[in-house]
Design a protein around this motif. Structure first.
Motif, PDB file in Angstrom:
ATOM      1  N   GLY A 127      88.719  26.794 114.940  1.00  0.00           N
ATOM      2  CA  GLY A 127      88.906  27.645 113.838  1.00  0.00           C
ATOM      3  C   GLY A 127      88.916  29.043 114.124  1.00  0.00           C
ATOM      4  N   ARG A 128      89.531  29.812 112.903  1.00  0.00           N
ATOM      5  CA  ARG A 128      89.451  31.373 113.140  1.00  0.00           C
ATOM      6  C   ARG A 128      89.514  32.009 111.721  1.00  0.00           C
ATOM      7  NH1 ARG A 128      94.635  32.752 110.917  1.00  0.00           N
ATOM      8  NH2 ARG A 128      96.136  31.082 110.868  1.00  0.00           N
ATOM      9  N   LEU A 129      89.088  33.232 111.691  1.00  0.00           N
ATOM     10  CA  LEU A 129      88.831  34.026 110.647  1.00  0.00           C
ATOM     11  C   LEU A 129      90.073  34.164 110.038  1.00  0.00           C
ATOM     12  CD1 LEU A 129      87.002  35.492 108.607  1.00  0.00           C
ATOM     13  CD2 LEU A 129      87.523  37.509 110.070  1.00  0.00           C
ATOM     14  N   PHE A 130      90.420  33.620 108.441  1.00  0.00           N
ATOM     15  CA  PHE A 130      91.705  33.879 107.870  1.00  0.00           C
ATOM     16  C   PHE A 130      91.603  35.133 106.998  1.00  0.00           C
ATOM     17  CE2 PHE A 130      94.430  33.090 103.991  1.00  0.00           C
ATOM     18  CZ  PHE A 130      95.612  33.072 104.751  1.00  0.00           C
ATOM     19  N   VAL A 131      90.614  35.384 106.235  1.00  0.00           N
ATOM     20  CA  VAL A 131      90.492  36.606 105.533  1.00  0.00           C
ATOM     21  C   VAL A 131      89.159  36.676 105.028  1.00  0.00           C
ATOM     22  CG1 VAL A 131      90.958  35.396 103.095  1.00  0.00           C
ATOM     23  CG2 VAL A 131      91.702  37.847 103.362  1.00  0.00           C
ATOM     24  N   GLU A 132      88.738  37.932 104.783  1.00  0.00           N
ATOM     25  CA  GLU A 132      87.471  38.278 103.852  1.00  0.00           C
ATOM     26  C   GLU A 132      87.826  38.954 102.639  1.00  0.00           C
ATOM     27  OE1 GLU A 132      83.728  41.189 104.553  1.00  0.00           O
ATOM     28  OE2 GLU A 132      84.788  40.702 106.240  1.00  0.00           O
ATOM     29  N   ARG A 133      86.988  38.411 101.562  1.00  0.00           N
ATOM     30  CA  ARG A 133      87.366  38.450 100.221  1.00  0.00           C
ATOM     31  C   ARG A 133      85.844  39.159  99.403  1.00  0.00           C
ATOM     32  NH1 ARG A 133      91.094  36.484  97.715  1.00  0.00           N
ATOM     33  NH2 ARG A 133      90.076  35.695  95.750  1.00  0.00           N
ATOM     34  N   LEU A 134      86.224  39.961  98.583  1.00  0.00           N
ATOM     35  CA  LEU A 134      85.338  40.502  97.669  1.00  0.00           C
ATOM     36  C   LEU A 134      85.047  39.870  96.589  1.00  0.00           C
ATOM     37  CD1 LEU A 134      86.582  44.407  97.581  1.00  0.00           C
ATOM     38  CD2 LEU A 134      84.925  43.543  99.228  1.00  0.00           C
ATOM     39  N   ARG A 135      83.558  39.487  96.215  1.00  0.00           N
ATOM     40  CA  ARG A 135      83.182  38.835  95.037  1.00  0.00           C
ATOM     41  C   ARG A 135      82.944  39.793  94.007  1.00  0.00           C
ATOM     42  NH1 ARG A 135      82.454  33.584  94.548  1.00  0.00           N
ATOM     43  NH2 ARG A 135      80.179  33.767  94.094  1.00  0.00           N
ATOM     44  N   LEU A 136      83.211  39.701  92.884  1.00  0.00           N
ATOM     45  CA  LEU A 136      83.171  40.894  91.923  1.00  0.00           C
ATOM     46  C   LEU A 136      82.433  40.221  90.481  1.00  0.00           C
ATOM     47  CD1 LEU A 136      86.603  41.757  92.650  1.00  0.00           C
ATOM     48  CD2 LEU A 136      84.824  43.645  92.988  1.00  0.00           C
ATOM     49  N   HIS A 137      81.577  41.080  90.112  1.00  0.00           N
ATOM     50  CA  HIS A 137      80.697  40.925  89.062  1.00  0.00           C
ATOM     51  C   HIS A 137      80.754  41.993  87.811  1.00  0.00           C
ATOM     52  CE1 HIS A 137      77.317  38.811  87.074  1.00  0.00           C
ATOM     53  NE2 HIS A 137      76.783  40.081  86.669  1.00  0.00           N
ATOM     54  N   TRP A 138      81.313  41.423  86.537  1.00  0.00           N
ATOM     55  CA  TRP A 138      80.970  42.578  85.441  1.00  0.00           C
ATOM     56  C   TRP A 138      80.170  41.906  84.639  1.00  0.00           C
ATOM     57  CZ3 TRP A 138      81.994  41.869  80.172  1.00  0.00           C
ATOM     58  CH2 TRP A 138      82.160  42.964  79.569  1.00  0.00           C
ATOM     59  N   PRO A 139      78.790  42.305  84.457  1.00  0.00           N
ATOM     60  CA  PRO A 139      78.064  42.038  83.415  1.00  0.00           C
ATOM     61  C   PRO A 139      78.447  42.409  81.885  1.00  0.00           C
ATOM     62  CG  PRO A 139      77.012  44.277  84.216  1.00  0.00           C
ATOM     63  CD  PRO A 139      78.423  43.706  85.037  1.00  0.00           C
ATOM     64  N   ALA A 140      78.087  41.422  81.121  1.00  0.00           N
ATOM     65  CA  ALA A 140      78.423  41.869  79.396  1.00  0.00           C
ATOM     66  C   ALA A 140      77.651  43.158  78.944  1.00  0.00           C
ATOM     67  CB  ALA A 140      78.124  40.403  78.786  1.00  0.00           C
ATOM     68  N   THR A 141      76.643  43.467  79.728  1.00  0.00           N
ATOM     69  CA  THR A 141      75.979  44.616  79.240  1.00  0.00           C
ATOM     70  C   THR A 141      76.693  46.130  79.575  1.00  0.00           C
ATOM     71  OG1 THR A 141      74.436  44.737  81.190  1.00  0.00           O
ATOM     72  CG2 THR A 141      73.612  43.486  79.351  1.00  0.00           C
ATOM     73  N   ALA A 142      77.695  45.734  80.503  1.00  0.00           N
ATOM     74  CA  ALA A 142      78.342  46.965  80.764  1.00  0.00           C
ATOM     75  C   ALA A 142      79.512  47.216  79.875  1.00  0.00           C
ATOM     76  CB  ALA A 142      79.035  46.676  82.178  1.00  0.00           C
ATOM     77  N   PRO A 143      80.027  48.632  79.829  1.00  0.00           N
ATOM     78  CA  PRO A 143      80.943  49.274  79.026  1.00  0.00           C
ATOM     79  C   PRO A 143      82.167  48.272  78.956  1.00  0.00           C
ATOM     80  CG  PRO A 143      79.935  50.938  80.006  1.00  0.00           C
ATOM     81  CD  PRO A 143      79.373  49.808  80.643  1.00  0.00           C
ATOM     82  N   LEU A 144      82.856  48.178  78.031  1.00  0.00           N
ATOM     83  CA  LEU A 144      84.204  47.529  78.303  1.00  0.00           C
ATOM     84  C   LEU A 144      85.121  48.274  78.770  1.00  0.00           C
ATOM     85  CD1 LEU A 144      84.443  45.808  74.566  1.00  0.00           C
ATOM     86  CD2 LEU A 144      84.208  44.200  76.897  1.00  0.00           C
ATOM     87  N   PRO A 145      85.902  47.688  79.615  1.00  0.00           N
ATOM     88  CA  PRO A 145      86.818  48.514  80.278  1.00  0.00           C
ATOM     89  C   PRO A 145      88.003  49.140  79.093  1.00  0.00           C
ATOM     90  CG  PRO A 145      86.851  46.332  81.430  1.00  0.00           C
ATOM     91  CD  PRO A 145      85.959  46.110  80.060  1.00  0.00           C
ATOM     92  N   PRO A 146      88.182  50.434  79.288  1.00  0.00           N
ATOM     93  CA  PRO A 146      88.995  50.974  78.335  1.00  0.00           C
ATOM     94  C   PRO A 146      90.503  50.263  78.135  1.00  0.00           C
ATOM     95  CG  PRO A 146      88.753  52.477  80.125  1.00  0.00           C
ATOM     96  CD  PRO A 146      87.864  51.286  80.497  1.00  0.00           C
ATOM     97  N   SER A 147      90.940  50.294  77.045  1.00  0.00           N
ATOM     98  CA  SER A 147      92.366  49.845  76.903  1.00  0.00           C
ATOM     99  C   SER A 147      93.334  51.024  76.569  1.00  0.00           C
ATOM    100  CB  SER A 147      92.537  48.781  75.569  1.00  0.00           C
ATOM    101  OG  SER A 147      93.796  48.702  75.148  1.00  0.00           O
ATOM    102  N   ARG A 148      94.367  51.233  77.383  1.00  0.00           N
ATOM    103  CA  ARG A 148      95.109  52.568  77.137  1.00  0.00           C
ATOM    104  C   ARG A 148      96.244  52.474  76.102  1.00  0.00           C
ATOM    105  NH1 ARG A 148      96.060  54.504  83.211  1.00  0.00           N
ATOM    106  NH2 ARG A 148      94.094  54.156  84.336  1.00  0.00           N
TER     107      ARG A 148
END
Length: 300
Positions: A127-148
């Motif tokens: 086996g060999r390392l193929f890729v490292e990934r970021l696992r991401l989390h947005w909580p519903a208590t956070a502000p909604l991303p702005p819509s432009r």
């Protein structure tokens, strides 16, 4: 002490399998009920009654062959050989060699020993390392991303339109799995396979999917909010090549996040490659935070 390598007998041995800690332990029983796991896909290595290593395969519900190895643990450094022998035996019972994936703390390199022990065992079998990934989390208590307001959104006009857009966004992709897929088959064929084999199998409504249009009605990209059976997710997001460089990914991500938030979800999950810095930056701007990392290993 005699080494015994075998699959578990069933749910009655789940406590034995779960003696080694990992965050997926709590969902294994549910996975059995959903058809994502089977007893003959969960393997243990025992020295008398001590669990020295374990392996588990995972599939989408109902698949006859596993898709990934998502649990592989070795108890101690001196158990490395047991882990290698267990992994080799378990792999011999399935078709091909499924990719190995592991969730890790965001700062796992500060204490790399446990992860490197597993990686050494996989490497011992080619086996060999193929890729490292970021696992991401947005909580519903956070502000909604702005819509432009630069895009208007609608549902895709059927499978063919979405597959065509998926085909187009594969040009210049920074996603390691996508780039690897393009070495084996044309973009259109890869997109069609992903649509039918992955996207259609999400249990969430397809009515959530959105195409983002420019003011002249030209599709700039798409975002596919979904539920993967565990969490609400941004399953796929892409900007067509001719619309890149304008930050439109922010509009797409905001639309997908807002749609899921409107469903009352507690959070939204997503993932991207460490090397896909533009996408990682877009998630950061939208309020997503890295809560884990993920390593994917493949077989040479």
């Amino acid at each position: 002490m005699t080494l015994t390598i075998r699959p578990i007998t069933g749910l009655d041995e789940l406590d034995l399998f779960n003696r080694l800690p990992y965050q997926l332990n709590d969902q294994i029983a549910t996975d059995f009920a959903a058809g994502r796991r089977h007893a003959h896909w969960l393997w243990v290595a025992l020295r008398d009654d001590r669990l020295t290593a374990r392996v588990a395969f995972w599939s989408r519900p109902g698949d006859p062959e596993p898709m990934v190895i998502d649990v592989f643990d070795v108890d101690r450094e001196q158990d490395l050989d047991d882990g290698v022998r267990l992994l080799e035996r378990a792999l011999s019972t399935v078709r091909g060699r499924p990719e190995f994936t592991r969730f890790l703390p965001p700062d796992w390199r500060a204490d790399p020993g446990p992860a490197e022990l597993r990686m050494r065992a996989v490497e011992a079998l080619g086996g060999r390392l193929f890729v490292e990934r970021l696992r991401l989390h947005w909580p519903a208590t956070a502000p909604l991303p702005p819509s432009r307001g630069r895009l208007t959104f609608r549902e895709p006009h059927g499978a063919d339109e979405l597959i065509d857009l998926m085909t187009r966004v594969m040009t210049g992709t920074l996603d390691a799995h996508g780039r690897d897929e393009l070495t084996r088959r044309p973009a259109g064929e890869a997109a069609r396979a992903q649509y039918h084999e992955e996207l259609l199998r999400y249990p969430s409504p397809r009515e959530w999917w959105r195409v983002g249009e420019l003011p002249d009605g030209t599709p700039a990209g798409f975002v596919l909010p979904a539920h993967n059976g565990y969490h609400p997710v941004i399953a796929y997001i892409g900007v067509v090549p001719e619309a890149r460089g304008r930050g439109l990914v922010d509009d797409l991500l905001a639309a997908g996040t807002r749609l899921l938030a409107e469903q009352g979800v507690p959070h939204v999950r997503a993932a991207t490659d460490v090397g896909n810095t533009p996408m990682a930056a877009a998630f950061d701007r939208a309020g997503y935070r890295v809560f884990e990392r993920q390593i994917d290993m493949v077989w040479s």
